[in-house]
Design an enzyme around this catalytic site. Structure first.
Site, PDB file in Angstrom:
ATOM      1  N   MET A  30       0.820  -1.221   0.117  1.00 16.51           N
ATOM      2  CA  MET A  30      -0.011   0.029  -0.193  1.00 16.51           C
ATOM      3  C   MET A  30       0.882   1.152  -0.074  1.00 16.51           C
ATOM      4  O   MET A  30       0.443   2.100   0.352  1.00 16.51           O
ATOM      5  CB  MET A  30      -0.733   0.179   1.175  1.00 16.51           C
ATOM      6  CG  MET A  30      -2.000  -1.171   1.028  1.00 16.51           C
ATOM      7  SD  MET A  30      -3.409  -0.705   2.196  1.00 16.51           S
ATOM      8  CE  MET A  30      -2.707  -0.575   3.897  1.00 16.51           C
ATOM      9  N   GLY A  31       2.091   1.117  -0.401  1.00 16.88           N
ATOM     10  CA  GLY A  31       3.028   2.084  -0.404  1.00 16.88           C
ATOM     11  C   GLY A  31       3.477   2.725   0.879  1.00 16.88           C
ATOM     12  O   GLY A  31       3.632   1.954   1.748  1.00 16.88           O
ATOM     13  N   HIS A  37       9.389  -3.371   2.907  1.00 18.62           N
ATOM     14  CA  HIS A  37       8.919  -3.647   2.020  1.00 18.62           C
ATOM     15  C   HIS A  37      10.108  -3.948   0.924  1.00 18.62           C
ATOM     16  O   HIS A  37      10.049  -4.766  -0.032  1.00 18.62           O
ATOM     17  CB  HIS A  37       8.211  -2.430   1.318  1.00 18.62           C
ATOM     18  CG  HIS A  37       7.103  -1.958   1.981  1.00 18.62           C
ATOM     19  ND1 HIS A  37       6.916  -0.887   2.871  1.00 18.62           N
ATOM     20  CD2 HIS A  37       5.623  -2.696   2.061  1.00 18.62           C
ATOM     21  CE1 HIS A  37       5.613  -0.744   3.221  1.00 18.62           C
ATOM     22  NE2 HIS A  37       4.934  -1.863   2.864  1.00 18.62           N
ATOM     23  N   LYS A 149       5.035  -9.794   9.465  1.00 16.68           N
ATOM     24  CA  LYS A 149       4.470  -9.086  10.336  1.00 16.68           C
ATOM     25  C   LYS A 149       2.840  -9.041  10.317  1.00 16.68           C
ATOM     26  O   LYS A 149       2.399  -8.920  11.521  1.00 16.68           O
ATOM     27  CB  LYS A 149       5.109  -7.487  10.371  1.00 16.68           C
ATOM     28  CG  LYS A 149       4.720  -6.601  11.381  1.00 16.68           C
ATOM     29  CD  LYS A 149       5.063  -5.027  11.176  1.00 16.68           C
ATOM     30  CE  LYS A 149       4.070  -4.358  10.188  1.00 16.68           C
ATOM     31  NZ  LYS A 149       2.758  -4.189  10.567  1.00 16.68           N
ATOM     32  N   ASP A 150       2.530  -9.106   9.103  1.00 17.39           N
ATOM     33  CA  ASP A 150       0.940  -9.068   9.057  1.00 17.39           C
ATOM     34  C   ASP A 150       0.719 -10.522   9.245  1.00 17.39           C
ATOM     35  O   ASP A 150       0.396 -11.468   8.096  1.00 17.39           O
ATOM     36  CB  ASP A 150       0.643  -8.496   7.915  1.00 17.39           C
ATOM     37  CG  ASP A 150       0.808  -6.956   7.792  1.00 17.39           C
ATOM     38  OD1 ASP A 150       0.179  -6.370   8.772  1.00 17.39           O
ATOM     39  OD2 ASP A 150       1.665  -6.377   7.073  1.00 17.39           O
ATOM     40  N   ARG A 187       2.817   2.530   9.581  1.00 17.29           N
ATOM     41  CA  ARG A 187       1.923   3.508  10.496  1.00 17.29           C
ATOM     42  C   ARG A 187       2.889   3.892  11.576  1.00 17.29           C
ATOM     43  O   ARG A 187       2.501   4.644  12.374  1.00 17.29           O
ATOM     44  CB  ARG A 187       1.109   2.603  11.206  1.00 17.29           C
ATOM     45  CG  ARG A 187      -0.042   2.259  10.090  1.00 17.29           C
ATOM     46  CD  ARG A 187      -1.472   1.296  10.756  1.00 17.29           C
ATOM     47  NE  ARG A 187      -2.483   1.623   9.791  1.00 17.29           N
ATOM     48  CZ  ARG A 187      -2.960   0.761   9.158  1.00 17.29           C
ATOM     49  NH1 ARG A 187      -2.274  -0.498   9.076  1.00 17.29           N
ATOM     50  NH2 ARG A 187      -4.069   0.787   8.160  1.00 17.29           N
TER      51      ARG A 187
HETATM   52  O1  PAF Z   1      -0.147  -5.750   3.387  1.00 19.45           O
HETATM   53  C1  PAF Z   1      -0.265  -4.935   2.773  1.00 19.45           C
HETATM   54  O2  PAF Z   1       0.183  -3.778   2.449  1.00 19.45           O
HETATM   55  C2  PAF Z   1      -1.683  -4.890   2.135  1.00 19.45           C
HETATM   56  O3  PAF Z   1      -2.541  -5.606   3.208  1.00 19.45           O
HETATM   57  C3  PAF Z   1      -1.950  -5.462   0.647  1.00 19.45           C
HETATM   58  C4  PAF Z   1      -1.445  -6.960   1.012  1.00 19.45           C
HETATM   59  C5  PAF Z   1      -1.210  -4.920  -0.152  1.00 19.45           C
HETATM   60  C6  PAF Z   1      -3.262  -5.437   0.281  1.00 19.45           C
HETATM   61  O4  PAF Z   1      -3.926  -4.238   0.185  1.00 19.45           O
END
Ligand code: PAF
Length: 280
Positions: A30-31, A37, A149-150, A187
């Site tokens: 999501m940038g 990332h 992390k997610d 965040r």
């Molecule tokens: O982890 C994220 O950044 C978002 O949940 C994803 C996987 C790009 C989906 O919008």
């Protein structure tokens, strides 16, 4: 690196990348990119593989009182970082390309989506599963990379890919952390100086609990100690739990167990997780 915003151009761009017989790796984001990332992009850069990153702040995964409008948007810096990292193509769809008028489909993954963040953020994982399905159908990758992390998101996506025979390899990449242990997150920029200093209590509490459970202490007591220490540091706790790594249900000491936590400091919601039995 090519930046593409229209679906027909994406299709031809991907066909060009595949032309030499290379496979396609997708890094969905999501940038507001950070080193977490970039670790996904690095992991994706393998011989015979072309790397596609996507940036789309997905409205469907934000609840009505969440931070969609203030979610950080940093397209110029993100584009530079991806270019420097050697990404081949950036897919940057506008919201009307992703969700054209009349869009009416929802992808919902049962079970693994229900508890933890699924309970705290109703509809969140439907939004994630729907947009990730769309990204997969648009880019048609062979392999896709997501951050550990997610943790619940990764479990939801693995379940969805298996259930729907999507035929895409899903790779989880270890959480990147600041020097003091705080997990990197887009965040974190919401934290003021005082909150940032307190935030380290989250990885510390998980570390203490994981070591205690690993050496055989009663998990319930370790969880109470972790919750108490977060409360003392000023967090409002959504959950601190011990779960099965795959189902996110009740833990089984014979299978991989993870500690998972979500807690708020002021307006900022942080999540983290830790393996209880690393390397086993
Ligand atoms: O982890 C994220 O950044 C978002 O949940 C994803 C996987 C790009 C989906 O919008």
């Amino acid at each position: 690196m090519q930046t593409i915003r229209q679906l027909d151009l994406l299709r031809s761009g991907i066909a060009d990348l595949r032309a030499g017989g290379d496979r396609i790796a997708l890094v969905p984001t999501m940038g507001a990119l950070h080193a977490g990332h970039m670790a996904l992009v690095e992991a994706a850069k393998r011989p015979g593989t072309r790397v596609v990153a996507s940036i789309f702040v997905n409205p469907r995964q934000f609840g009505p009182n969440e931070d969609l409008s203030r979610y950080p948007r940093k397209e110029t810096a993100d584009t530079r970082m991806l270019t420097e990292a050697g990404c081949d193509l950036l897919w940057l769809p506008p919201v009307e390309v992703m969700y054209p008028a009349g869009f009416a489909t929802n992808v919902s993954v049962g079970g693994v989506s229900d508890g933890l963040d699924g309970a705290s953020r109703p509809g969140h994982f439907d939004g994630v599963a729907t947009v990730v399905t769309k990204l997969f159908n648009q880019v048609r990758p062979d392999i896709a990379y997501f951050g550990e992390k997610d943790f619940q998101q990764l479990a939801v996506i693995r379940r969805m890919v298996a259930d729907l025979d999507m035929g895409i390899d899903i790779v989880g990449v270890p959480t990147q952390r600041e020097d003091d242990g705080l997990a990197l997150s887009s965040r974190n920029i919401y934290l003021d100086e005082a909150e940032r200093a307190k935030a380290v209590a989250l990885p510390r509490a998980l570390g203490v609990a994981a070591r205690a459970i690993h050496k055989g202490d009663d998990p319930e007591i370790a969880l109470v100690v972790a919750r108490d220490s977060l409360f003392a540091a000023g967090f409002t706790i959504d959950y601190v739990e011990l779960v099965d790594a795959e189902t996110l249900g009740a833990p089984d000491p014979l299978r991989a167990r993870y500690l998972v936590a979500a807690a708020r400091l002021g307006q900022t919601r942080l999540i983290d997780n830790l393996a209880v039995d690393p390397g086993e």
